[in-house]
Motif scaffolding. Sequence first.
Motif, PDB file in Angstrom:
ATOM      1  N   SER A 417       0.705  -1.290  -0.081  1.00  0.00           N
ATOM      2  CA  SER A 417       0.050  -0.038   0.042  1.00  0.00           C
ATOM      3  C   SER A 417       0.863   1.197   0.078  1.00  0.00           C
ATOM      4  CB  SER A 417      -0.934  -0.132   1.178  1.00  0.00           C
ATOM      5  OG  SER A 417      -1.896  -1.078   1.327  1.00  0.00           O
ATOM      6  N   THR A 418       0.351   2.281  -0.412  1.00  0.00           N
ATOM      7  CA  THR A 418       0.941   3.586  -0.713  1.00  0.00           C
ATOM      8  C   THR A 418       0.759   4.117   0.906  1.00  0.00           C
ATOM      9  OG1 THR A 418       0.523   4.065  -2.848  1.00  0.00           O
ATOM     10  CG2 THR A 418       0.957   5.973  -1.523  1.00  0.00           C
ATOM     11  N   ASN A 419       2.092   4.721   1.497  1.00  0.00           N
ATOM     12  CA  ASN A 419       1.733   5.409   2.595  1.00  0.00           C
ATOM     13  C   ASN A 419       1.554   6.898   2.014  1.00  0.00           C
ATOM     14  OD1 ASN A 419       2.415   6.777   4.951  1.00  0.00           O
ATOM     15  ND2 ASN A 419       4.725   6.135   5.146  1.00  0.00           N
ATOM     16  N   LEU A 420       0.311   7.303   2.412  1.00  0.00           N
ATOM     17  CA  LEU A 420      -0.156   8.653   1.896  1.00  0.00           C
ATOM     18  C   LEU A 420       0.781   9.777   2.682  1.00  0.00           C
ATOM     19  CD1 LEU A 420      -3.917   7.971   2.485  1.00  0.00           C
ATOM     20  CD2 LEU A 420      -2.475   7.567   0.603  1.00  0.00           C
ATOM     21  N   ALA A 421       1.242   9.574   3.744  1.00  0.00           N
ATOM     22  CA  ALA A 421       1.769  10.496   4.389  1.00  0.00           C
ATOM     23  C   ALA A 421       3.251  10.851   3.708  1.00  0.00           C
ATOM     24  CB  ALA A 421       2.217  10.247   6.030  1.00  0.00           C
ATOM     25  N   VAL A 558       2.980   5.674   9.236  1.00  0.00           N
ATOM     26  CA  VAL A 558       2.641   5.179   7.875  1.00  0.00           C
ATOM     27  C   VAL A 558       0.909   5.602   7.960  1.00  0.00           C
ATOM     28  CG1 VAL A 558       2.125   3.060   6.465  1.00  0.00           C
ATOM     29  CG2 VAL A 558       4.151   3.528   7.968  1.00  0.00           C
ATOM     30  N   VAL A 559       0.397   6.314   7.063  1.00  0.00           N
ATOM     31  CA  VAL A 559      -0.882   6.391   6.695  1.00  0.00           C
ATOM     32  C   VAL A 559      -1.473   5.657   5.786  1.00  0.00           C
ATOM     33  CG1 VAL A 559      -2.717   8.250   6.649  1.00  0.00           C
ATOM     34  CG2 VAL A 559      -0.696   8.807   7.902  1.00  0.00           C
ATOM     35  N   LEU A 560      -2.340   4.869   6.112  1.00  0.00           N
ATOM     36  CA  LEU A 560      -2.859   3.855   4.932  1.00  0.00           C
ATOM     37  C   LEU A 560      -4.124   4.488   4.414  1.00  0.00           C
ATOM     38  CD1 LEU A 560      -1.657   0.301   5.900  1.00  0.00           C
ATOM     39  CD2 LEU A 560      -0.616   1.876   4.066  1.00  0.00           C
ATOM     40  N   GLY A 561      -4.648   4.393   3.252  1.00  0.00           N
ATOM     41  CA  GLY A 561      -5.964   4.623   2.789  1.00  0.00           C
ATOM     42  C   GLY A 561      -6.762   3.293   2.666  1.00  0.00           C
TER      43      GLY A 561
END
Length: 754
Positions: A417-421, A558-561
């Motif tokens: 997953s993309t780390n949005l942060a 880590v901020v996950l969508g």
Amino acid sequence: MSHPKNRRGLILVVVAVIAALLSSSPAEAAAPLPMAWGVDGLDPASVTPQVRNHVWDIEQIGNKIYVGGKFLTVDNGAQTVSQRFLAAFDVDTGVWDSSFRPNLEGSVYALQASPDGTRLLVGGEFTNADGLPNTSGLVALDPATGRVDTSWKGFVERPWTQRPAVVYDLELGANHLYAVGKFSHVSRSDNSSRTRTASIGKFALGSGIPDSQFVADVTGGAVWGAGLDPDEGFLYLTGYFTSVNGSPGTANLAAINTSNGAVRTGVQPFVANHVVSYQHDVIVTSNKIFVAGSNHSLQVLERSTQRLLLQHTTGSNINGGDYQALERSGDVIYASCHCRVEHRTIGQGNLDGISHVAAYNANTGQRIDSFVTQTSGAAGVWALKADSNGCLWIGGDITASGGRKVGRFTRLCERESTNLAREGVVSQSSNYWPTVGASKAVDGSIEGTFTNLSVSSTLQQNNPWWQADLGSSQNISEIAIYNRSDCCPERLRNVFVFVSDSPFTSSDPNVVKNQPGVSTYMLPGARARVSFVNPNTSGRYVRIAQSGVSFLTMAEVVVLGADGQQPPVPDTERPTVPTQHQATVNQTTVQLSWNASTDNVGVVAYEIYRSTNGGAFSFLAETQSINYSDTDLQPNTGYRYYFRARDAAGNKSWRTGYRSVTIEDGGGVGQLPAPAFVNVTRTERRKVVINYAKVAGAANHEILVNGQLQATDNDSWYVVRNLEPGTTYQIEVRAIDGNGNPGASRLATVTTSP
């Protein structure tokens, strides 16, 4: 319990829960998948009451996952169904399979699939199955219905006693099934024979008929785990026993000859971590023995001598938790425990957290630090299973995983997953040094050592904060906050986590929490190595703050969508795996080459990773070509490589298998030849059978599918499973020498039936 021989056909599982995206790490980003169904209730009649644990083993056949234990019901939160001791669930969705309804009179501790997938072999403390006589302790079931397969003739007994016979583990050999536990006889269901053997039995894999020539005498307790060595010459036993066959130095761990049950001699006796000891499980690799058990110890022994090489512990002898189950998948060994404390490797001085499951390098025995789980439950994890989808199933007494409620078991699956942060703009209220600014919390490293500049840190100030502007409102499912690892965990304590679509209007967290439109989450006390928040809300701004005068230090955020809500990208399809990868030596240079990968848009680069002398892999280089020269290498040194393709959107292929070379003194490498032939003898929709010529002088052979290492095998025949119908595959076989170096390979191309 582990069944290493049954690892055939499994892709290397690489799992970590909400770990940062570390492309050079052995463990990649992953997460628990939501599970609609779970199990509950405990068998009040169990003879193992000291362990309040619901799930004891997990197995897979086809598209079903089988869960065995002491539970009484299955439920999905809205519906509870009586289903005692054994249940089946869909491997993709986790939904309970109501067509599989076994009838067992007692708890289940061990599960094993037959090699052809037509039987589910079950061990436990049940007195009968389907109400049939002579089905105590060990039975074969139809994997579709759960009905008893009466063509299986073997079972275990404790005649002339009121206590049931118990099987705690099953180990699969090439032609036999080994059962261990607490019983006194192995018997035939047609009453034609009964053989006395204490707690160990050997059964013909086809008929289930017990081997009357294989007998052993375990005294002082029960056998809890078993593991075959790769050559199948010895069966290793772990448990709570004082001796095997009366031989000295065989308490808690012993190896017996698979032909006649004689104890292995000429090796160092096992030394427990404490005077009161029992060992739960064992896995044997080509050069090491992993022993998991009491007093919080995972010991790594040298296979040839049983000399102690490494010892991992959880907590201390007072406050840790015992290791309980082992599972091998490729070069990773997973170990579970009833522990949520610090993890230590004796003699190395390192100290880190562990939450019920940890990962270790199967070749070196060292812990893979980037593997991080977050589970809750008093008795911890007692069952581990790597499935055909690349997921790790865990079960036991767990009630939550990654902040989600679970019904005693769940699965962890690779999720890049993309780390949005990391994709946004980060800032913080002040910088302790310019080199430990806000960006250090999104640099992709959870290593967490301040002096390595791997930590973000504010000054000691009033109301310190760190913030990420995601650029636009995103649906946020999880936020993981990694504390520093070297010291000072109190510098991350009483943490506020804020999510908002509008900018924050104050530096005071007590004001921000009352700001309209702000969602607030509180993490009280000094934080552990990793903390999780599950907002399941939308927001553009994420702030982590503390109230009062303090520092604020973090290793990674880590901020996950939410699923399906990642930032839009034009391409989400992985490239195919690079195939036919080769490594040849010219003096101190290794020339690497591979076949080009394909992609729906196009491959832009190939990433190369290298390991030196069996150590951890690290990123070496990337190239747009299909070859690369690794230069200036050292003599008398072993190197291993694997490769991945990457497209323009950042999608990466699955890893290739390993390619190993040894630079000899003066340059050059010794390499075994390719097998003389690799023939496909049978093709079905989801599996193929191959026959290959064993290479003279080889210690073993490796089977690869589309460049992915599937298994180590030495039988000349191998069944490749879990394939897709109507799909073309490249099956590769290569010999492995006594030092673990692969030789040349031979390919066979096959298309499965539609």
